[in-house]
Motif scaffolding. Structure first.
Motif, mmCIF file in Angstrom:
data_model
loop_
_atom_site.group_PDB
_atom_site.id
_atom_site.type_symbol
_atom_site.label_atom_id
_atom_site.label_comp_id
_atom_site.label_asym_id
_atom_site.label_seq_id
_atom_site.Cartn_x
_atom_site.Cartn_y
_atom_site.Cartn_z
ATOM 1 N N ARG A 52 -4.449 26.687 -15.919
ATOM 2 C CA ARG A 52 -4.387 25.241 -15.628
ATOM 3 C C ARG A 52 -5.720 24.722 -15.104
ATOM 4 O O ARG A 52 -6.140 23.609 -15.424
ATOM 5 C CB ARG A 52 -3.274 24.952 -14.620
ATOM 6 C CG ARG A 52 -1.897 25.065 -15.224
ATOM 7 C CD ARG A 52 -0.823 24.682 -14.207
ATOM 8 N NE ARG A 52 0.473 25.043 -14.715
ATOM 9 C CZ ARG A 52 1.259 25.968 -14.191
ATOM 10 N NH1 ARG A 52 0.904 26.627 -13.102
ATOM 11 N NH2 ARG A 52 2.430 26.240 -14.732
ATOM 12 N N MET B 279 7.916 33.527 -17.003
ATOM 13 C CA MET B 279 6.552 33.119 -17.229
ATOM 14 C C MET B 279 5.850 34.150 -18.109
ATOM 15 O O MET B 279 5.625 33.894 -19.269
ATOM 16 C CB MET B 279 5.840 32.920 -15.896
ATOM 17 C CG MET B 279 4.474 32.333 -16.021
ATOM 18 S SD MET B 279 3.680 31.928 -14.448
ATOM 19 C CE MET B 279 4.611 30.526 -13.923
ATOM 20 N N PHE C 262 0.002 34.074 -4.179
ATOM 21 C CA PHE C 262 0.402 33.779 -5.550
ATOM 22 C C PHE C 262 1.048 35.020 -6.147
ATOM 23 O O PHE C 262 0.569 36.137 -5.921
ATOM 24 C CB PHE C 262 -0.823 33.474 -6.433
ATOM 25 C CG PHE C 262 -1.373 32.100 -6.310
ATOM 26 C CD1 PHE C 262 -0.897 31.065 -7.104
ATOM 27 C CD2 PHE C 262 -2.399 31.826 -5.419
ATOM 28 C CE1 PHE C 262 -1.429 29.794 -7.014
ATOM 29 C CE2 PHE C 262 -2.938 30.559 -5.322
ATOM 30 C CZ PHE C 262 -2.451 29.534 -6.124
ATOM 31 N N THR C 263 2.092 34.836 -6.941
ATOM 32 C CA THR C 263 2.534 35.946 -7.774
ATOM 33 C C THR C 263 1.434 36.160 -8.808
ATOM 34 O O THR C 263 0.667 35.224 -9.112
ATOM 35 C CB THR C 263 3.854 35.628 -8.499
ATOM 36 O OG1 THR C 263 3.636 34.539 -9.399
ATOM 37 C CG2 THR C 263 4.975 35.319 -7.500
ATOM 38 N N ALA D 183 -1.336 31.663 -14.417
ATOM 39 C CA ALA D 183 -1.007 30.288 -14.827
ATOM 40 C C ALA D 183 -1.929 29.293 -14.131
ATOM 41 O O ALA D 183 -2.399 28.333 -14.756
ATOM 42 C CB ALA D 183 0.456 29.988 -14.516
ATOM 43 N N MET D 184 -2.225 29.505 -12.855
ATOM 44 C CA MET D 184 -3.135 28.624 -12.124
ATOM 45 C C MET D 184 -4.534 28.690 -12.729
ATOM 46 O O MET D 184 -5.194 27.664 -12.903
ATOM 47 C CB MET D 184 -3.165 29.007 -10.643
ATOM 48 C CG MET D 184 -4.037 28.105 -9.785
ATOM 49 S SD MET D 184 -5.749 28.661 -9.585
ATOM 50 C CE MET D 184 -5.546 30.185 -8.711
ATOM 51 N N GLY E 146 1.810 33.747 -11.502
ATOM 52 C CA GLY E 146 1.465 32.427 -10.984
ATOM 53 C C GLY E 146 -0.028 32.199 -10.908
ATOM 54 O O GLY E 146 -0.517 31.107 -11.206
ATOM 55 N N LEU E 147 -0.784 33.229 -10.523
ATOM 56 C CA LEU E 147 -2.225 33.038 -10.439
ATOM 57 C C LEU E 147 -2.861 32.991 -11.830
ATOM 58 O O LEU E 147 -3.823 32.259 -12.044
ATOM 59 C CB LEU E 147 -2.892 34.059 -9.526
ATOM 60 C CG LEU E 147 -3.127 35.488 -9.987
ATOM 61 C CD1 LEU E 147 -4.462 35.604 -10.703
ATOM 62 C CD2 LEU E 147 -3.152 36.385 -8.777
ATOM 63 N N SER F 232 2.236 40.233 -5.890
ATOM 64 C CA SER F 232 1.608 38.998 -5.409
ATOM 65 C C SER F 232 0.203 39.320 -4.931
ATOM 66 O O SER F 232 -0.107 40.474 -4.632
ATOM 67 C CB SER F 232 2.402 38.401 -4.252
ATOM 68 O OG SER F 232 3.662 37.975 -4.705
#
Length: 166
Positions: free
Chosen positions: A126, A1, A115-116, A122-123, A119-120, A106
């Motif tokens: 989004r 990512m 969340f990693t 990316a969230m 990942g956060l 995380s």
């Protein structure tokens, strides 16, 4: 990512540019455009994008200045400028407070989910894209010219001499 903070900030800056284009196309009158009974107006939705910086990235532990108040500015220009300042402050905080090693960590968000860090991010992106899409629909309903985001809008296609079905 994401493998580096540079990749994170480049992605955030690109998405912020696209959101800024949409926000700068708003008019003061359009801020009151309703979506549906009991739902956010165009202005409230746009302001949600501004305050999400602090609500999401601040919750992830970054320290920076971002509006948190619920009152939507009456001026579309002020709203767009607030978004720009919050975006710039968030990117600056990421550059100064996180390292590439942070991308291996995380974060517990709102005391309910883990969340990693990639990942956060990316969230967050989004979330921004989701609401940006809602904004463009409401802008169309308000009679505003909708700027292209990931490609030309219908008006931009027409200006390039392309057919409406593009």
């Amino acid at each position: 990512m994401y493998n580096s903070i540079q990749e994170v900030t480049e992605d955030l800056l690109n998405e912020a540019y696209l959101t800024q284009k949409v926000l700068e196309a708003l008019s003061d009158a359009s801020l009151a455009q309703p979506s549906a009974a009991g739902h956010r107006t165009l202005g409230e939705l746009a302001w949600h994008l501004v305050t999400a910086h602090g609500a999401i990235l601040g919750e992830a532990g970054l320290k920076f200045e971002a509006p948190v108040e619920e009152v939507v500015p009456a001026s579309a220009a002020e709203l767009a400028e607030s978004y720009k300042k919050a975006s710039e402050a968030a990117v600056s905080a990421i550059k100064s407070q996180w390292t590439d090693a942070t991308l291996q960590e995380s974060r517990n968000m709102w005391g309910m989910m883990e969340f990693t860090v990639p990942g956060l991010i990316a969230m967050f992106i989004r979330h921004q894209a989701h609401h940006r899409g809602q904004l463009t629909v409401l802008m169309r309903l308000a009679g505003l010219k909708v700027p292209g985001v990931y490609g030309p809008s219908q008006e931009e296609w027409a200006a390039m001499g392309a057919g409406a079905g593009q």
